[in-house]
Scaffold this motif. Structure first.
Motif: not given
Length: 274
Positions: A19-25, A33-39, A214-224
């Motif tokens: 599962x992708x993680x924002x910090x690793x992205x 180098x502290x990231x994985x394929x999902x990130x 999708x990453x944060x599992x917050x459908x409909x959330x708006x932070x822009x």
């Protein structure tokens, strides 16, 4: 017999690397180098929408360096860095220490991935500490820093929040919580803040927000937010010159490179509590 679903892979620390993680992205954007394929896959989806995001992350680190130097020159020696992400080069405590002895930095995060990495890397650093906390619980964060003897709230403190509020939707009341944090700080304290602003990239709002929702599992959330919508984070504070501006324009060390019109859509500023 299998269920047909891909197995979930866990790193030695117990983290789900599928599962992708924002910090690793962000680590990937910075060439770490502290990231994985999902990130990397999630980060590449963002880069396909806006290739300039990688440059924005780099500029954010440079802004941090200039802002911390500015505060050290004004005698600020205590820093609380909120949601700083994975430790990399030129962290807050390193920049602060490079401009004189006696500084203290507390890193605050709620992400177990970040906490684990930070504690492992900073364990031998006498000038830094790591605590669990969240900008949406500012009173708890301040009490933990005070009760643990990490920060002296009888003296000015600099709170650093770089690129974190842009993931917090309006419904979570980020403005209210930043204002509460401001009220808890002593006079002479500072807020260092950066935030993505979509004034020049309105076309990127929906696709970029879709990836993060999708990453944060917050459908409909708006932070822009636009530049004017970010400005209220500094309510009650005195903005240092040149104010809330594109990152490259905040006290650059030299001539600013001419960027494409849509190159760096991230702004930053430093505010002082009277």
């Amino acid at each position: 017999m299998t269920s047909g679903r891909s197995p979930r892979h866990r790193a030695p620390g117990g983290f789900d690397t599928s599962v992708a993680n924002i910090a690793r992205m962000n680590d990937y954007f910075l060439g770490g180098k502290d990231n994985f394929a999902a990130d990397r896959d999630a980060a590449d989806r963002l880069l396909a929408i806006a290739p300039e995001i990688k440059s924005m992350v780099v500029e954010n680190r440079r802004f941090l360096g200039r802002a911390v130097r500015h505060l050290r020159e004004r005698g600020i020696g205590q820093f609380i860095d909120v949601s700083a992400g994975l430790p990399t080069r030129n962290n807050t405590h390193e920049v602060a220490r490079s401009h004189g002895p006696g500084s203290v930095t507390v890193y605050v995060d709620s992400d177990p991935v970040v906490l684990s990495h930070a504690r492992a890397i900073l364990v031998d650093s006498a000038s830094s500490s790591v605590v669990e906390g969240d900008i949406l619980r500012p009173r708890e964060m301040v009490e933990r820093c005070r009760d643990d003897g990490l920060i002296d709230f009888g003296r000015p403190v600099a709170v650093v929040i770089l690129g974190a509020l842009q993931f917090i939707p309006h419904s979570d009341e980020p403005f209210k919580n930043v204002a509460l944090l401001r009220d808890l700080l002593p006079g002479g304290s500072h807020l260092v803040l950066s935030h993505a602003v979509f004034d020049s990239r309105p076309d990127a709002v929906t696709p970029v927000e879709d990836v993060y929702r999708a990453l944060l599992d917050r459908p409909g959330a708006n932070a822009a937010r636009t530049l004017d919508e970010v400005r209220p984070f500094f309510d009650g504070l005195e903005l240092a010159e040149p104010g809330l501006v594109p990152l490259r324009d905040w006290r650059p060390d030299g001539p600013v490179d001419t960027a494409p019109p849509r190159g760096i859509w991230m702004a930053g500023g430093v505010g002082r509590k009277p």
